[in-house]
Design an enzyme around this catalytic site. Structure first.
Site, short mmCIF file in Angstrom:
data_model
loop_
_atom_site.label_atom_id
_atom_site.label_comp_id
_atom_site.label_asym_id
_atom_site.label_seq_id
_atom_site.Cartn_x
_atom_site.Cartn_y
_atom_site.Cartn_z
N PHE A 27 15.74 50.31 44.73
CA PHE A 27 14.60 50.76 45.51
C PHE A 27 15.04 51.73 46.59
CE2 PHE A 27 13.65 46.47 44.10
CZ PHE A 27 12.34 46.59 43.64
N ASP A 28 14.20 52.70 46.84
CA ASP A 28 14.34 53.46 48.05
C ASP A 28 13.65 52.63 49.13
OD1 ASP A 28 14.52 55.70 49.85
OD2 ASP A 28 12.37 55.92 49.52
#
Lengths: 73, 635
Positions: B307-308
C-alpha cells in the site's frame, strides 16, 4: 476512417462472432471489425467513400442478426 | 428469414404441443396419428435450424446448426420420428433458455448502461430548454433539479444538492455537493438544485469511459478461456471425423448421427466466459472496475499487497488536529495570522491551514492586496502581516531565523509527531508563539478491509511512503501491517515492488494512481484508488476502485477468488459432460435425444452457476457502510 457501432439482439452462440467478423472483413472498404459477444455489439472501422454504414447494416441483417440501433461517428 | 427468427419462440411452443400429442397418441395405440404429429413437429422445428445452417454455410462457416441438421435428416431417413422431433425441440428450447439466462449474466452491465441520461436542461439564449443529451456541448450551462440526472461531467456554478453517485462509485448514500464541486454524468440529484458548467460531454465523460472499459474487459479472455477455445476448435471437427469413420466402419447410421449431436462443445465454450462476465459485471456495479478476465485470474493469486500511505490507507486530506499556543495570543488569533501568511503558499500543508481558518469563520482576505512574503523551499514561509514579521514552517526554518525553541515546545512537537502529526512552528516577531499540528486520518474502513483481505488469503501487507518515519510507524502499527518503509521516492517504491516479485511473491500495488504510477505499473496487479476515478488511474491501473473505499478492494479480492472458483466448477462440469457423453455413446446407452438433452442441460447448468456471481458478497459491502464516522479531533 469512420467508426460505427451496431447493437444487435443478444448473441448466444460464440460461433456467431466468427461468422459476422469474417463476412464483414471481406467487404471492400471495411478496415476492421470486432464483435463484442457479451454486449452483442459490432464495432467497425470503415472507409465512408467505399462503403456506406447502411450497406454494412444490411449485410449484418442478411447474416440473420437484426440490428437494433446504430451509431456512426 | 427475419420472420422465422421472430417466431422462433412460437415454433418452439407449437412443436412442444405436437410432441405431447404424438406421445399421447402413441400411448393410446394410434401409431399413425403419433407419427404424423411427430413429423410435423420435426419439420416445423427444423426450419429455423436449417435456415441458420444455410446462412452459415453461405459464409463458409462451419456451424453447430449444420451438425444438428445433418443428424435430424439422418433420423428422418431412419424413420425414427420420436428422436428427430425431440432433438429439434430440445435444440430450440435450449437456445431459448440460454438466451434468457445469458441475458441475466449480462444484466449488471445493462443496468449500468440504463443509468445513462437521455436529455438535459440547458440555458440557450437566456431560456431553459430541454435538449437530447447528445446535443450538449462543453461550456453549456446545465440545470439539474431534484430527481434529475446530471447529463455531463462538470463543475457546479451555483446551488447545492445531495447527489446519488451510485452509477460511478457503486455507493448509493447521497453526497452533498455545492459550488465549485465536480459532478459526474449519470449521477442523480436526490434533492436540491444545481447549475453546472459542462466540461466533458458524450463519450468523454467518466461514465462513458467506465462503460467502454467494462465492455472491453468482458471480451478479454483468460488463459483458461483461450485454452478451452482451442480445445473446442479441435474437439468439434475431431468428433465429426470420428462420426464419419464410425459410419464407414460399422455402417451404423444411428451411432454416427448421435456423434454429430454430441460434437457441439456447448458448456465447454460458454462455461468460462460466463463466469468472468458475471464477475466483471458484479465488480462494475459495486464500483470496482476490473480490466479483464486475465486480471481476475492474476488477482486471485495475489499473496502480497503493498500500500501507499497517503490517499490509500489514509484519506489523503490533511486536517488541522491541534493548535497549541505558548503566549497570551488566542488559538484563533494566531491561526488567523498564520492563515493570512499562508495564502501565498501552494504547499498542501499551507492550504490546510487556510482551509481550517475559513472553516472556523476567521477573516482571511483571499483576493485582497498580495501579502508581502517569500516561500522558503522545503522549510516554510516568511511574511509580514499588519506590521508583524511571521516565520511559519519546520524546525529548519526556526534554526535559520535564530528563533529559540523552549524545552516545552520541543517536547510538545515531538509528542505530536509520534502521534502521527506534522508539527508546524509559528513564530511572530522572532518569538515562537505556537505549534499547529496537521495529520492525515486513517480511512475509517481501513481496519475492517485489511482484516477481511487477510482472512481471504493475503499473506503479507506492506506500506511504502514518502512521509516521515514517525507517522509511518504509527499508521503501520495501528493497522497491524507486516512491515513499512518511510521516506521513499516513487522510484524506490517501484524498485521495492520489483524486488518482491523477484522473490516469488505475486504482488498487488495499491496507490492513488498518480505519483505511484511507476510502482503500480511494475506490480502484477495495479490497484488505483481515486475519487471519481481520474483518467490517469483508469489508464495505468488494472483495477480501479471508484468509490475511494478500501472495503471495495477487499470485495474485489474475494470476488476474483469466487470468480476463479466458479470458472473451475464450470470447466470441470463441461469436461465431465464431454467424457460422459463420449462413453455413453460408445457403449450405446446414450442416443440422439438423450445426447441432446444432456448437452443442453450442461449448458444451462454452467450459466446458472455463473449467475450466482451476480449477487456475490452484497451483504458484506453493505456492512461497510455502517462504519461509524470518527471526528478528526478525537484522535
Amino acid at each position: 476512417m469512420t467508426k460505427a457501432v451496431f447493437q444487435l439482439e443478444p448473441l448466444t452462440c460464440p460461433s456467431c462472432i466468427k461468422k459476422i467478423e469474417t463476412t464483414l472483413n471481406k467487404t471492400t472498404g471495411v478496415e476492421s471489425t470486432r464483435v463484442l459477444f457479451n454486449t452483442s455489439k459490432v464495432k467497425i472501422e470503415f472507409d465512408e467513400v467505399q462503403v456506406k454504414a447502411s450497406k454494412i447494416e444490411e449485410t449484418i441483417k442478411k447474416l440473420g442478426y437484426p440490428v437494433l440501433s446504430s451509431k456512426v461517428s | 428469414m427475419e420472420t422465422i427468427n421472430k417466431h422462433k419462440n412460437h415454433i418452439t411452443a407449437i412443436s412442444f404441443g405436437l410432441l405431447l400429442i404424438g406421445f399421447l397418441a402413441s400411448i393410446m395405440g394410434s401409431g399413425e396419428i403419433s407419427d404424423l404429429a411427430l413429423i410435423i413437429a420435426t419439420i416445423l422445428a427444423s426450419i429455423p435450424i436449417f435456415v441458420k445452417a444455410y446462412q452459415a454455410l453461405r459464409m463458409k462457416a462451419f456451424s453447430i446448426d449444420l451438425l444438428v441438421s445433418i443428424a435430424v435428416l439422418g433420423a428422418v431417413y431412419l424413420q425414427d420420428y420420436t428422436e428427430s422431433s425431440v432433438v429439434t425441440f430440445l435444440f430450440l428450447f435450449g437456445d431459448y433458455l440460454e438466451a434468457r439466462t445469458l441475458e441475466k449474466t449480462r444484466s449488471s452491465l445493462k443496468e449500468l448502461v440504463d443509468m445513462a441520461p437521455q436529455e438535459a436542461t440547458v440555458i440557450r439564449g437566456g431560456e431553459a430548454v430541454i435538449i437530447p443529451v447528445e446535443a450538449v456541448v462543453a461550456g453549456d450551462q446545465v440545470i439539474v433539479r431534484s430527481g434529475g440526472k446530471v447529463p455531463v461531467d462538470g463543475r457546479i456554478l451555483s446551488g447545492q444538492a445531495a447527489l446519488n453517485e451510485a452509477a460511478i462509485t457503486g455507493e448509493s448514500i447521497p453526497a452533498t455537493k455545492r459550488a465549485d464541486d465536480r459532478v459526474f454524468s449519470s449521477t442523480m440529484v436526490d434533492n436540491g438544485y444545481i447549475e453546472i458548467i459542462a466540461e466533458k460531454v458524450g463519450n468523454d465523460t467518466t461514465f462513458a469511459k467506465i462503460i467502454e472499459l467494462v465492455e472491453e474487459a468482458q471480451e478479454s479472455k483468460t488463459k483458461t478461456e483461450k485454452f478451452l477455445d482451442k480445445f473446442s476448435s479441435i474437439y468439434t471437427p475431431a468428433i465429426v471425423i470420428l462420426s464419419i469413420l464410425v459410419y464407414v466402419i460399422t455402417r451404423d447410421l444411428r451411432l454416427a448421427i448421435t456423434f454429430l449431436v454430441i460434437a457441439c462443445p456447448g458448456a465447454l465454450v460458454i462455461g468460462a466466459p460466463v463466469s468472468s462476465v458475471a464477475g466483471i459485471g458484479n465488480g462494475a456495479k459495486n464500483g470496482v472496475l476490473v480490466k479483464g478476465g486475465e486480471i481476475i485470474d492474476t488477482f486471485s493469486k495475489v499473496d502480497m499487497i503493498i500500500f501507499d500511505k497517503t490517499g490509500t490507507l489514509t484519506k489523503g486530506k490533511p486536517e488541522v488536529t491541534a493548535i497549541k499556543t505558548f503566549t497570551k495570543r488566542s488559538e484563533n488569533e494566531l491561526l488567523g495570522l498564520v492563515a493570512r501568511a499562508e495564502t501565498i503558499s501552494e504547499h498542501h500543508l499551507g492550504q490546510t491551514i487556510v482551509k481550517e481558518a475559513l472553516a472556523r469563520r476567521l477573516h482571511v482576505p483571499l483576493n485582497s492586496a498580495p501579502v508581502m512574503g517569500e516561500v522558503v523551499k522545503g522549510s516554510g514561509i516568511l511574511a509580514t502581516i499588519n506590521g508583524h514579521t511571521l516565520a511559519v514552517g519546520n524546525r529548519r526554518l526556526m534554526d535559520s531565523n535564530h528563533i529559540p525553541l523552549s524545552q516545552e515546545a520541543a517536547e510538545y512537537a515531538e509528542g505530536q509527531e509520534k502521534a502521527g502529526n506534522t508539527a508546524i512552528f509559528a513564530a511572530v516577531d522572532g518569538e515562537l508563539e505556537g505549534i499547529i499540528s496537521i495529520a492525515d486520518q486513517i480511512r475509517e474502513d481501513a481496519h475492517a478491509a485489511l482484516k477481511a483481505m487477510r482472512n481471504s488469503g493475503i499473506k503479507k501487507m506492506i506500506m511504502l511512503t514518502g512521509d516521515n518515519r514517525h507517522t509511518a510507524e504509527l499508521v503501520a502499527r495501528k493497522l497491524g501491517l507486516d512491515d513499512y518503509f518511510a521516506e521513499l521516492t516513487p522510484e524506490d517504491k517501484a524498485n521495492y515492488v520489483k524486488k518482491q516479485k523477484e522473490a516469488g511473491h505475486v504482488v498487488a500495488m495499491a496507490g492513488d494512481g498518480i505519483n505511484d504510477a511507476p510502482a503500480i505499473a511494475v506490480a502484477d496487479i495495479g490497484l488505483a484508488m481515486g475519487e471519481g476515478g481520474t483518467d490517469v488511474a483508469m489508464e495505468t491501473a488494472d483495477i480501479v476502485l471508484m468509490a475511494d473505499k478500501l472495503m471495495q478492494m477487499s470485495h474485489a479480492y474475494s470476488l476474483s477468488k469466487a470468480t476463479m472458483r466458479n470458472m473451475k466448477q464450470n470447466t470441470t462440469l463441461a469436461v465431465l459432460t464431454v467424457v460422459v457423453l463420449l462413453i455413453g455413446v460408445l457403449i450405446g446407452s446414450v442416443h440422439l435425444a438423450a445426447g441432446m438433452f444432456i448437452h443442453e442441460a450442461s449448458v444451462l447448468l454452467v450459466i446458472l452457476n455463473a449467475m450466482r456471481l451476480i449477487r456475490f458478497n452484497n451483504r458484506r459491502t453493505k456492512e461497510s457502510r455502517k462504519v461509524p464516522v470518527i471526528h478528526p479531533y478525537e484522535i
